[in-house]
Write an enzyme that holds these catalytic residues in place. Structure first.
Site, short mmCIF file in Angstrom:
data_model
loop_
_atom_site.label_atom_id
_atom_site.label_comp_id
_atom_site.label_asym_id
_atom_site.label_seq_id
_atom_site.Cartn_x
_atom_site.Cartn_y
_atom_site.Cartn_z
N PHE A 149 -58.97 -0.80 -11.57
CA PHE A 149 -59.41 -1.13 -12.92
C PHE A 149 -58.35 -1.86 -13.72
O PHE A 149 -58.68 -2.58 -14.67
CB PHE A 149 -59.82 0.14 -13.67
CG PHE A 149 -58.66 1.00 -14.12
CD1 PHE A 149 -57.96 0.73 -15.28
CD2 PHE A 149 -58.27 2.10 -13.36
CE1 PHE A 149 -56.89 1.52 -15.67
CE2 PHE A 149 -57.21 2.89 -13.75
CZ PHE A 149 -56.51 2.60 -14.91
N LYS A 173 -65.34 -5.12 -3.59
CA LYS A 173 -65.81 -3.93 -4.31
C LYS A 173 -64.81 -3.67 -5.44
O LYS A 173 -63.78 -3.03 -5.24
CB LYS A 173 -65.90 -2.73 -3.38
CG LYS A 173 -66.93 -1.64 -3.79
CD LYS A 173 -66.72 -1.03 -5.15
CE LYS A 173 -65.54 -0.08 -5.18
NZ LYS A 173 -65.41 0.60 -6.54
N GLU A 176 -65.57 0.11 -10.79
CA GLU A 176 -66.81 0.24 -11.57
C GLU A 176 -66.51 0.47 -13.05
O GLU A 176 -67.44 0.45 -13.87
CB GLU A 176 -67.66 1.38 -11.01
CG GLU A 176 -67.08 2.77 -11.14
CD GLU A 176 -66.12 3.15 -10.02
OE1 GLU A 176 -65.85 4.36 -9.86
OE2 GLU A 176 -65.64 2.23 -9.31
N SER A 226 -54.27 4.00 -6.21
CA SER A 226 -53.36 5.14 -6.20
C SER A 226 -52.95 5.48 -4.77
O SER A 226 -53.64 5.13 -3.80
CB SER A 226 -54.03 6.35 -6.84
OG SER A 226 -55.08 6.82 -6.02
N CYS A 281 -48.99 -0.79 -11.92
CA CYS A 281 -48.15 -0.17 -10.89
C CYS A 281 -46.73 -0.70 -10.91
O CYS A 281 -45.85 -0.11 -10.27
CB CYS A 281 -48.77 -0.37 -9.51
SG CYS A 281 -48.75 -2.09 -8.93
N GLU A 382 -46.95 9.85 -11.04
CA GLU A 382 -47.27 8.54 -11.62
C GLU A 382 -48.21 8.79 -12.80
O GLU A 382 -49.38 9.12 -12.62
CB GLU A 382 -47.93 7.63 -10.60
CG GLU A 382 -48.21 6.23 -11.16
CD GLU A 382 -48.93 5.33 -10.18
OE1 GLU A 382 -48.73 4.11 -10.26
OE2 GLU A 382 -49.72 5.85 -9.36
#
Length: 498
Positions: A149, A173, A176, A226, A281, A382
């Site tokens: 995202f 993909k 969402e 992640s 990240c 994180e």
């Protein structure tokens, strides 16, 4: 309410399952959009479209592929504001940050435009009498990308332009949580002349992900997200015989030596820790202050943090926007709330922050934690939010040991005026990307992006030369054209070069 549907075979395909996921405007907290969640059958339809398209796309000339990519680059450039607005509306990041995301994605499209140079083979003549050997690279077929995202345009652009330039077809993909940008990228690709089925977009949750990982017609999977999910992606993809590059999480350290310009270091710590609300990240989440500079450095960071303007991403005055969801905001706040009990000093507490007129938005202020012990959750996990930890170290050796003991090895940076110390750091630190007086060392498009240890699962980094090698496979061709009068004869021994 707006509905985001799939893009299969060059056209919009409405969701057939009746299952939809909510898409929120993080600045208001309101659900403005819903996204169709794909079933196994809908994923299969996208893969089938990609497989059919590969029959012709895999043999299209490099000049025709690059002509389409050049046109695509023009269209992305012309629509960058529109794409940035979609990102801001669904992710929440400020418009200037969203524009920067699109710009960095464009770098990879430009790399793909030069794919002819990257796909040049090798030729050795006369390796034996009358024998030549050449090496070539060929596409894999249908490949897939699963993207996060936090960069809904940039990360997909890290993947599919290189993949399709190499002759593959692609099934994307996206997250969402903010799906509209990826759909617009696909529409513009079709407008640029990309044949139907070469690029497909299916939205969904774990059902869609698992089907991509197990589908027999998908040759390779790229992932950014992640660490726990990256591990899952790698194991499932390998189980089903696929290539995989899975980029995971991070805990990026910024080492500040006593000789560093502390104002310069404080500015960069602010930018790297709180930009994009810390949801990246490559964010600096730990500053390691060496020697006796800690108090002064922390004060400079705190003074700057107090002046940051937090608000809706579409407000030009905002420097930082909200987090992606209410749940994530509350999780980030939990790390700050628990920090003091675990031995940290809470210098700036940004929890409970609200924006006038946007009280239902997913806003949080910036937080600064000092003297954070390595055992604290805020240091070990994180956080993926605007929380900066400061750790003290007496010496460089103590600092490098601390950094290298982290399970992650994505990016790191050193701030110093000492060239010898900087050179030593870049050789000794265990991370895939290193900055010297650069806090976020994301490589330019022609160098590859990727970390070490629990920040990368798979053998290849993303984009650059590694990306080209990931999306192609090598083939060696040995040829002989004998003279009409040449007699080979019968020889059952192992062939020798002569």
């Amino acid at each position: 309410m707006k509905t985001v549907n799939h893009w299969i075979g060059g056209k919009t395909v409405e969701g057939a399952t009746g299952a939809y996921g909510p898409v929120y405007n993080p600045a208001t907290g309101a659900q403005d959009t819903q996204v169709a969640l794909a079933s196994v059958e809908e994923v299969d339809a996208a893969v089938a479209a990609a497989k059919e398209a590969f029959r012709s796309w895999g043999t299209v000339s490099l000049s025709k592929r690059t002509a389409i990519l050049y046109k695509y680059r023009e269209l992305l450039d012309a629509h960058r504001d529109e794409i940035a607005e979609l990102i801001t509306a669904e992710h929440g990041k400020v418009h200037s940050d969203a524009l920067g995301e699109v710009a960095r994605g464009l770098e990879i499209v430009e790399l793909a435009c030069g794919i002819a140079e990257k796909l040049k083979g090798e030729l050795s003549t006369q390796v034996s009498t009358g024998v030549d050997v050449s090496s070539i690279r060929q596409p894999l077929g249908v490949v897939a990308g699963i993207t996060p995202f936090n960069f809904p345009a940039m990360v997909p652009l890290w993947m599919f332009p290189v993949a399709i330039a190499c002759g593959n077809t692609f099934v994307l993909k996206p997250s969402e949580k903010d799906p509209s940008a990826s759909l617009r990228l696909a529409e513009l690709a079709t407008e640029a002349g990309l044949p139907d089925g070469v690029l497909n977009v299916v939205h969904g949750d774990k059902v869609a992900v698992d089907r991509l990982l197990e589908h027999p017609d998908i040759a390779a999977v790229s992932f950014v997200g992640s660490t726990p999910i990256a591990k899952y992606i790698q194991s499932r993809a390998i189980e089903h015989g696929k290539r995989v590059q899975a980029l995971g999480g991070a805990k990026n350290h910024m080492l500040v030596l006593p000789d560093a310009d502390l104002d310069f270091a404080a500015d960069n710590a602010i930018n790297a820790a709180y930009g994009s609300a810390g949801e990246r990240c490559m964010a600096v989440s730990v500053v390691v202050a060496v020697g006796d500079i800690g108090d002064d450095l922390v004060k400079k960071i705190a003074d700057r943090a107090a002046k940051l303007r937090i608000g809706p991403g579409n407000d030009p005055a905002s420097e930082m926007g909200p987090l992606i969801t209410k749940e994530h905001r509350d999780k980030v706040a939990g790390y700050v709330h628990g920090a003091a009990a675990q031995g940290a000093e809470v210098v700036v507490d940004g929890t409970g922050y609200t924006v006038d007129g946007h009280e239902d938005g997913f806003f949080i202020g910036v937080s600064l934690l000092d003297k954070v012990p390595p055992t604290a959750d805020a240091y070990r996990d994180e956080i993926f939010g605007p929380v900066l930890c400061v750790v003290r170290a007496e010496t460089y050796d103590e600092a490098i040991e601390l950094i290298n003991s982290s399970k992650w090895g994505n990016g790191t940076a050193i701030f110093t005026r000492d060239g010898g110390a900087a050179r030593r750091f870049q050789l000794e630190v265990e991370a895939g990307m290193v900055g010297v007086n650069v806090p976020i060392p994301v490589p330019v498009g022609y160098h590859s992006f990727g970390g070490w240890k629990d920040s990368l699962f798979g053998d290849h980094h993303i984009y650059g030369n590694d990306g080209v090698h990931f999306y192609t496979r090598g083939k060696v061709v040995t040829t002989r054209w004998p003279e009409p009068s040449e007699e080979v004869g019968i020889n059952l021994g192992f062939p020798k070069n002569h």
